[in-house]
Motif scaffolding. Structure first.
Motif, PDB file in Angstrom:
ATOM      1  N   THR A 106       0.792  -1.226   0.000  1.00 11.34           N
ATOM      2  CA  THR A 106       0.000   0.000   0.000  1.00 11.34           C
ATOM      3  C   THR A 106       0.826   1.278   0.000  1.00 11.34           C
ATOM      4  N   PHE A 107       2.051   1.218   0.452  1.00  8.66           N
ATOM      5  CA  PHE A 107       2.880   2.423   0.509  1.00  8.66           C
ATOM      6  C   PHE A 107       3.762   2.596  -0.717  1.00  8.66           C
ATOM      7  N   VAL A 108       3.768   1.623  -1.611  1.00 12.45           N
ATOM      8  CA  VAL A 108       4.682   1.627  -2.751  1.00 12.45           C
ATOM      9  C   VAL A 108       4.080   2.421  -3.912  1.00 12.45           C
ATOM     10  N   SER A 109       4.882   3.311  -4.475  1.00  6.22           N
ATOM     11  CA  SER A 109       4.499   4.031  -5.698  1.00  6.22           C
ATOM     12  C   SER A 109       5.731   4.107  -6.582  1.00  6.22           C
ATOM     13  N   SER A 110       5.513   4.267  -7.867  1.00  2.00           N
ATOM     14  CA  SER A 110       6.659   4.357  -8.781  1.00  2.00           C
ATOM     15  C   SER A 110       7.513   5.582  -8.447  1.00  2.00           C
ATOM     16  N   SER A 111       6.875   6.674  -8.066  1.00  2.99           N
ATOM     17  CA  SER A 111       7.626   7.882  -7.711  1.00  2.99           C
ATOM     18  C   SER A 111       8.533   7.635  -6.512  1.00  2.99           C
ATOM     19  N   LEU A 112       8.001   6.964  -5.502  1.00  7.01           N
ATOM     20  CA  LEU A 112       8.790   6.682  -4.307  1.00  7.01           C
ATOM     21  C   LEU A 112       9.937   5.727  -4.630  1.00  7.01           C
ATOM     22  N   VAL A 113       9.665   4.699  -5.404  1.00  3.99           N
ATOM     23  CA  VAL A 113      10.711   3.739  -5.772  1.00  3.99           C
ATOM     24  C   VAL A 113      11.827   4.448  -6.535  1.00  3.99           C
ATOM     25  N   LYS A 114      11.465   5.303  -7.496  1.00  2.00           N
ATOM     26  CA  LYS A 114      12.486   6.028  -8.258  1.00  2.00           C
ATOM     27  C   LYS A 114      13.287   6.972  -7.363  1.00  2.00           C
ATOM     28  N   GLU A 115      12.615   7.656  -6.452  1.00  2.00           N
ATOM     29  CA  GLU A 115      13.300   8.589  -5.556  1.00  2.00           C
ATOM     30  C   GLU A 115      14.302   7.855  -4.666  1.00  2.00           C
ATOM     31  N   VAL A 116      13.893   6.734  -4.104  1.00  3.74           N
ATOM     32  CA  VAL A 116      14.787   5.959  -3.249  1.00  3.74           C
ATOM     33  C   VAL A 116      15.951   5.406  -4.072  1.00  3.74           C
ATOM     34  N   ALA A 117      15.655   4.905  -5.274  1.00  2.83           N
ATOM     35  CA  ALA A 117      16.718   4.366  -6.135  1.00  2.83           C
ATOM     36  C   ALA A 117      17.709   5.449  -6.527  1.00  2.83           C
ATOM     37  N   ARG A 118      17.222   6.645  -6.840  1.00  3.28           N
ATOM     38  CA  ARG A 118      18.123   7.752  -7.187  1.00  3.28           C
ATOM     39  C   ARG A 118      19.042   8.102  -6.024  1.00  3.28           C
ATOM     40  N   GLY A 119      18.548   7.916  -4.807  1.00  8.23           N
ATOM     41  CA  GLY A 119      19.347   8.208  -3.625  1.00  8.23           C
ATOM     42  C   GLY A 119      20.262   7.064  -3.214  1.00  8.23           C
ATOM     43  N   GLY A 120      20.242   5.990  -3.988  1.00  5.55           N
ATOM     44  CA  GLY A 120      21.121   4.860  -3.705  1.00  5.55           C
ATOM     45  C   GLY A 120      20.515   3.800  -2.811  1.00  5.55           C
ATOM     46  N   GLY A 121      19.227   3.936  -2.483  1.00  4.45           N
ATOM     47  CA  GLY A 121      18.568   2.944  -1.630  1.00  4.45           C
ATOM     48  C   GLY A 121      18.241   1.665  -2.385  1.00  4.45           C
ATOM     49  N   ASP A 122      18.053   0.589  -1.655  1.00  4.84           N
ATOM     50  CA  ASP A 122      17.751  -0.716  -2.233  1.00  4.84           C
ATOM     51  C   ASP A 122      16.247  -0.859  -2.443  1.00  4.84           C
ATOM     52  N   VAL A 123      15.826  -0.890  -3.690  1.00  4.90           N
ATOM     53  CA  VAL A 123      14.416  -1.037  -4.032  1.00  4.90           C
ATOM     54  C   VAL A 123      14.124  -2.394  -4.673  1.00  4.90           C
ATOM     55  N   SER A 124      15.073  -3.307  -4.591  1.00  2.00           N
ATOM     56  CA  SER A 124      14.942  -4.599  -5.271  1.00  2.00           C
ATOM     57  C   SER A 124      13.732  -5.401  -4.791  1.00  2.00           C
ATOM     58  N   ALA A 125      13.271  -5.190  -3.574  1.00  2.00           N
ATOM     59  CA  ALA A 125      12.118  -5.926  -3.054  1.00  2.00           C
ATOM     60  C   ALA A 125      10.817  -5.546  -3.763  1.00  2.00           C
ATOM     61  N   GLY A 130      14.524  -8.091 -13.682  1.00  2.00           N
ATOM     62  CA  GLY A 130      14.735  -7.382 -14.942  1.00  2.00           C
ATOM     63  C   GLY A 130      14.463  -5.894 -14.849  1.00  2.00           C
ATOM     64  N   VAL A 131      13.387  -5.522 -14.184  1.00  2.00           N
ATOM     65  CA  VAL A 131      13.057  -4.101 -14.027  1.00  2.00           C
ATOM     66  C   VAL A 131      14.085  -3.427 -13.128  1.00  2.00           C
ATOM     67  N   HIS A 132      14.513  -4.109 -12.086  1.00  2.00           N
ATOM     68  CA  HIS A 132      15.523  -3.540 -11.196  1.00  2.00           C
ATOM     69  C   HIS A 132      16.821  -3.283 -11.954  1.00  2.00           C
ATOM     70  N   ALA A 133      17.233  -4.244 -12.771  1.00  2.00           N
ATOM     71  CA  ALA A 133      18.465  -4.077 -13.559  1.00  2.00           C
ATOM     72  C   ALA A 133      18.316  -2.914 -14.539  1.00  2.00           C
ATOM     73  N   ALA A 134      17.173  -2.817 -15.197  1.00  2.00           N
ATOM     74  CA  ALA A 134      16.943  -1.720 -16.154  1.00  2.00           C
ATOM     75  C   ALA A 134      16.950  -0.367 -15.442  1.00  2.00           C
TER      76      ALA A 134
END
Length: 142
Positions: A106-125, A130-134
């Motif tokens: 319920t807390f997951v959004s594409s915007s949040l995942v991208k923001e965390v990934a840009r900051g170097g956080g682990d979003v693999s869960a 394939g999407v994580h690698a891309a």
């Protein structure tokens, strides 16, 4: 992914429609998004992808689609989506089926995942391998 898999079990055919919005600069092109989706749902023979521009409901009418399935994470999503569902039904007779997100998503959004990934956080869960690698490759190139 959860909502698509659950919707695929409810319908004989499910098309994941990807919006073309010239006013938005997405991280991936529409074709790249469709490819990632196709890879993600390759194990579901009744799931395909398509791209559309303009109103989703117009695309549905053109394609003979009678039902839109949407996932909801919260009451805020519902408050936003319900008037749209009523308008779509009014305009074309297309119904909308809402599937509630699994509690763990319920807390997951594409915007949040991208923001965390840009900051170097682990979003693999929250992503397929394939999407994580891309995503990592795309962010490394920016």
């Amino acid at each position: 992914m959860d909502v698509v898999r659950r919707a695929a079990a409810m319908f004989d055919e499910l098309v994941v429609a990807v919006a073309v919005n010239p006013n938005k600069q997405g991280l991936f092109t529409v074709d790249e998004r469709r490819g990632l989706l196709a890879d993600t749902f390759a194990d579901l023979p009744n799931v395909s992808t398509a791209a559309f521009s303009g109103l989703l409901v117009d695309w549905c009418r053109e394609q003979g689609v009678g039902v839109i399935a949407k996932g909801l994470r919260s009451g805020t999503d519902y408050a936003y989506e319900l008037p749209m569902a009523h308008m779509n039904r009014h305009l074309t007779g297309v119904d909308t089926v809402f599937l509630s997100a699994s509690p763990e998503h319920t807390f997951v959004s594409s915007s949040l995942v991208k923001e965390v990934a840009r900051g170097g956080g682990d979003v693999s869960a929250f992503l397929t391998t394939g999407v994580h690698a891309a995503l990592q490759e795309r962010l490394a190139g920016r």
